[in-house]
Motif scaffolding. Structure first.
Motif, short mmCIF file in Angstrom:
data_model
loop_
_atom_site.label_atom_id
_atom_site.label_comp_id
_atom_site.label_asym_id
_atom_site.label_seq_id
_atom_site.Cartn_x
_atom_site.Cartn_y
_atom_site.Cartn_z
N ALA D 104 -94.22 34.42 69.86
CA ALA D 104 -92.93 33.82 70.24
C ALA D 104 -91.83 34.21 69.26
O ALA D 104 -92.10 34.77 68.19
CB ALA D 104 -93.04 32.30 70.28
N THR D 105 -90.61 33.90 69.63
CA THR D 105 -89.47 34.15 68.75
C THR D 105 -88.52 32.97 68.82
O THR D 105 -88.63 32.10 69.70
CB THR D 105 -88.76 35.46 69.13
N GLN D 186 -82.96 27.32 90.03
CA GLN D 186 -82.41 28.41 89.21
C GLN D 186 -82.49 28.10 87.72
O GLN D 186 -82.68 29.00 86.91
CB GLN D 186 -80.92 28.61 89.58
N ALA D 195 -90.48 38.81 70.14
CA ALA D 195 -89.50 39.40 69.21
C ALA D 195 -88.43 40.22 69.90
O ALA D 195 -87.25 40.13 69.56
CB ALA D 195 -90.22 40.26 68.18
N VAL D 196 -88.80 41.02 70.88
CA VAL D 196 -87.80 41.90 71.50
C VAL D 196 -87.78 41.77 73.02
O VAL D 196 -87.24 42.63 73.72
CB VAL D 196 -88.01 43.38 71.09
N ASP D 198 -90.17 41.73 75.35
CA ASP D 198 -91.19 42.32 76.25
C ASP D 198 -92.59 41.76 76.00
O ASP D 198 -93.55 42.25 76.58
CB ASP D 198 -91.19 43.84 76.13
N GLN D 200 -94.60 42.09 73.76
CA GLN D 200 -95.54 43.16 73.41
C GLN D 200 -96.69 42.70 72.54
O GLN D 200 -97.79 43.26 72.61
CB GLN D 200 -94.81 44.36 72.79
N HIS D 224 -90.73 37.34 83.66
CA HIS D 224 -90.14 38.15 82.60
C HIS D 224 -89.19 37.27 81.79
O HIS D 224 -88.70 36.25 82.29
CB HIS D 224 -89.37 39.32 83.19
N THR D 228 -81.32 38.06 77.72
CA THR D 228 -79.95 38.59 77.73
C THR D 228 -79.29 38.43 79.10
O THR D 228 -78.21 38.95 79.32
CB THR D 228 -79.92 40.07 77.32
N SER D 229 -79.92 37.70 79.98
CA SER D 229 -79.37 37.50 81.32
C SER D 229 -79.30 36.00 81.56
O SER D 229 -80.31 35.36 81.83
CB SER D 229 -80.29 38.17 82.35
N ALA D 231 -78.25 33.79 83.72
CA ALA D 231 -78.02 33.16 85.02
C ALA D 231 -78.42 31.68 85.05
O ALA D 231 -77.72 30.87 85.66
CB ALA D 231 -78.74 33.95 86.11
N GLU D 311 -80.98 43.73 72.89
CA GLU D 311 -82.09 42.84 73.20
C GLU D 311 -81.87 41.37 72.79
O GLU D 311 -82.64 40.48 73.19
CB GLU D 311 -83.39 43.36 72.56
N ARG D 312 -80.86 41.11 72.00
CA ARG D 312 -80.56 39.71 71.63
C ARG D 312 -79.20 39.66 70.95
O ARG D 312 -78.95 40.41 70.02
CB ARG D 312 -81.62 39.12 70.68
#
Lengths: 352, 352, 352, 352
Positions: D104-105, D186, D195-196, D198, D200, D224, D228-229, D231, D311-312
């Motif tokens: 996690a981040t 929504q 961290a980024v 994805d 990973q 996902h 950065t989105s 909505a 990415e952030r």
């Protein structure tokens, strides 16, 4: 709101296809459709003879309004409709002619024309959005496995695949596409309220007439006027502003990547500089950032315009007319710029 | 930012006289003045022969740029200047021709043209503001002793003289007029920075050249480029937005007074209604409210556009170009509407 | 407008020193100063005996208002003053006590308290601004000759000295400092209008009383009330928003430089990441960007709040109270963050 | 963004119940839920033993973070999470403790806490909205047949029933209520990206872990990260801003009706004036107007905050934190004020 003749600013920030939807000719054609549909509705309710209505509608089809005079009269009337209707009344004749515009008011025509225009704008945006998503899918297929440094809080973080950043660009656009049917449903409603919003002139026939107009225009009749409740306009504008925001994020990223250099992004056809001809400025990316910030500000103004006082607000409507066409054009110009940006990207990330 | 062809919205909300200042022809004429002044400056610094400079300047006077091509190129270049300079270079010839645009950059031309346009806009606004203040003084002389109910927090309060409400309208306008010299001083500055803002190409001659350009254009040279510090634009836009706000307050008051009826306000020539021909809608007053709210929102966007990153921001400049002309037009349209409103007021308050 | 208890957001974005100026205790102390100054003014005009006024003022000094009850009453009254005055009337007694608050109204106290608060805020900001400019001068002295790549339109351009970029940061701050006396002059005005703005209760004594209040409070008396013309508040807020914008530009640059790496900028003490402990996030720089965009939006709202209808607008005043304290705090937090950013920059540019 | 101690402004414009959701204690409790859910998810994916996870979760339940230290560290870290996790790591021990926060981040915790807070806010607003609609229905039942003059463009138009104006108030609120399920859908999404963005670190286990966290927290896993989105945040904020706008229209109408007098509206319990004790100011109505204009401006800022770079974006997140809590509180305060307004209306319109 328009500033005449700013050719280069217009070509840099405007959208000719969408602008054309807002021109007087298009708006007045929408008025004509409304007046015709109203006659059909009145005929359905037995307020006018069907043949008479058909004859009047045929005459409306040949009506060529004097737009200059309408624009002039709008300054004192606050809307183009009184002069439009006056001219139209002069144009048509025959039995039932007194039923022209019966039960309707200026705002019914203007708002419904706006709705028709928003529906057409959304169709244009929808097609371009599909194109852009397709371009992003193609780019992902081509470059998705390339390597990029993730950037978090303006610092290099871990390695990622280009597909990861591209997903950050594409997924919000797909989500916006998925929301389009719901937005269309919210937007495509008939405005019909008459002088004070309660259709009192039509009394028991109001619903019959309204449904007939809606059906003829391909719109939904929500069961009541929404003259002081602007949710349909807000829904369209919000969607477009979110679209501009999603494109602005792409533009911001692309500009930073262009600055970081060819390991991040290889651009062709960027802007030239009058002083440093060797540069390839990420102009399309910068425009996307400007468009996002522009529409964000306009969206705040659209929410300001929600405060329609009492049964009809000339102030709030005027404010909407100054803003809404610009939000549409800017959303459209953004999609065009984003598609151009994608076409100019030769490669994202570094091949491994 | 423009939406082509919205005739009636344009006549309701635009300002043709100010719009003309922002048209390509006017802006490119400003570019030509800059390039000429630059040649004078280079001559003064001994970088070009004086006769050669004069010969080139004479040729610039006859230059008729192909505006369509410039508007087109602006999309990829992000500014109209590279193509303008390309065309101008093709147009001029003779000794020293290679010194054309020497030491300058696109932003120098565009920003300085904006400054010249703002100066002209302010002159137009200033004249109209004088007219409006005069109209308010005349109204005070005519109706100042009439009686009004003061309204505080949307409740009738004590009796006042009409002169008291009129002072609430006039004093902010007088204050804005008093601030004009300081605003002009802040606004009328030459932009000159060259490729990266430090005039490095001109090294020790920079100041000589800059002062000569400024003197020729009737601007102030602040001693350095302000390419990423937009105080001059903010100063002009803030003043205009405050003006629109002061007019919006008048419009809001007049609309409420029109609603309260003839003991408060007697209007002639208000807007007609397509459904209720007997009404006299206070359209000019409503427009003033809309203009105030519009410019308030745009002013927020102008402040957003202050964040010019690094030595030049294409994104922030584009945002300014989308907003600033509209603030100017809206301020101008507001003054015209306010003057019309004053002319339509037959009487304020009740004669005792 | 406040959100109770957001400790970490408050420490990240607030300004405790400025927040304290807006707390009830400080505001009510300002009310007390106004009421005392009013008594002095009434004494000067012979409306109350000088000894009586002095005795009442002595009692005001010992008044400890029940703030909880005032906050509660504000919900129904829309202002804290009626309950404050009620409590104060209960507290004081003796000859002339009926002259307490005579001729004044709630807005006189609230607006004048706001003006006093803005004056104190500006003093705080002014000191920090001096500190920041000093830090920038020191950095220029230390690193000015270092080499940087100029970045125009997100592309590397020519080589510049670090002093050039630092001048782009410092000059706008110096210009803002130079404008402070004029801003103070615009801001530091007494509000005094009475029930409906024309001081009618005081008739011919109005000017005498007003001048005495102004003199006692160290403010300027503009000759009339400005209750519906908010230029003083706009002047303060505009200056602070421009300040935030100038700091935001520095933050944006610093963040990009931090991303470009140690040849541009060497930072110490940046933010840590919970997932990537090796990073040095340019947190102060990011905050500056957020603060600039925040205040830009709030400034648009301040201009919306210019539309004070008729003789007093509760709606517009409430909107101001929600926004203005935040603009002040955000400007203050920005200066603190900028000073911290400067302290954390070990080096700008590359030594040659 | 908060301004400490503005007692009376807070009581006039804030919402204590919603503010409490945003306090550190509530936010950190949300962090704890996330860390516990993450351990469950890691156990499900076999990354930690189930018993070990359970033991750690039990320890998390007893964790009392040092909030002061977290608020302090947030200034340099830009988020409260690194210090929170550091303290939490010190608190827990035993096998598997190294798996705490694994994958996690910071943003995962903060964003998910925001989502939980928005969900709770929406529940509060939903209940109050029901109450308000019920009050409007009751008023319609009581006064619906009363007579009113319709007001269009600030002019008296035709006669209408009070039910017609009340429908103009109620229908938009009903539409907002109808949209709540879609808004909740929504909004209520898990943020989980690592961290980024994805995930990973979790490679093939990412989806398993994410689904488990979402299920434990009662949220949806969209498949996902959406770091950065924004909505979900925009959806919540837009709905609240539209709500504030709909309430602002009611407030604007009620204020105008209060001005027009008792044939339009009979109010009890309006605000008192310090200078004119006889007045009944429509304070709740004015507050609704202020809240609508406030949130409209903030919504523009929320759209500005959509531009999360790369990415952030620390800048964009900080801006969101300054705005979103205020939009929530203002929407809540508006509903409370609107309910109070309805309770204070003794009668609308004139009985026939």
């Amino acid at each position: 709101m328009t500033t005449d003749g700013e050719g280069w600013i217009k070509s840099l920030t405007g959208d000719a296809e969408i602008a054309a939807l807002f021109c007087d000719q298009a708006q007045l054609a929408s008025f004509a459709r409304f007046e015709s549909a109203l006659l059909l509705g009145l005929a359905k309710a037995g307020r006018i003879d069907k043949q008479d209505a058909a004859a009047l509608i045929a005459q409306i089809k040949t009506f060529a309004p004097a737009t200059g005079r309408i624009a002039e009269a709008a300054v004192s009337d606050g809307v183009p409709v009184p002069e439009y209707v006056r001219q139209l009344r002069n144009h048509v004749s025959g039995p039932g002619a007194e039923k022209l515009h019966f039960g309707a008011t200026s705002q019914d025509l203007v708002d419904t024309a706006t709705i028709e225009t928003l529906a057409k704008t959304i169709s244009i945006l929808s097609k371009r959005l599909d194109q852009l998503i397709t371009a992003l899918e193609a780019m992902t297929a081509r470059d998705g496995n390339n390597a990029l440094k993730a950037i978090t809080r303006m610092q290099e973080a871990l390695n990622i695949r280009a597909s990861s950043r591209l997903a950050g660009w594409r997924l919000p656009l797909e989500a916006l596409r998925d929301r389009l049917p719901a937005v269309r449903e919210q937007v495509m409603v008939l405005q019909f309220g008459g002088a004070v919003g309660d259709l009192q002139t039509l009394s028991d026939d109001a619903d019959t007439v309204a449904k007939a107009i809606a059906s003829d225009l391909g719109l939904r009749w929500p069961g009541h006027s929404w003259q002081t409740s602007r949710a349909p306009l807000i829904a369209a504008a919000s969607w477009m502003t979110e679209l501009s925001g999603a494109l602005g994020k792409i533009g911001q990223d692309a500009a930073i990547m262009a600055l970081r250099g060819k390991s991040d992004l290889e651009l062709s056809g960027g802007g030239t500089s009058s002083a440093m001809p060797h540069k390839q400025n990420p102009v399309a990316a910068e425009r996307l950032v400007a468009f996002a910030r522009f529409n964000a500000s306009q969206m705040g103004a659209m929410h300001q315009a929600q405060l329609h006082e009492m049964e009809r607000s000339g102030a709030a409507m005027t404010l909407e007319w100054m803003i809404l066409p610009q939000i549409c054009e800017t959303a459209g110009a953004g999609l065009t710029a984003a598609i151009a940006l994608m076409q100019s990207i030769n490669r994202i990330g570094t091949r491994s």
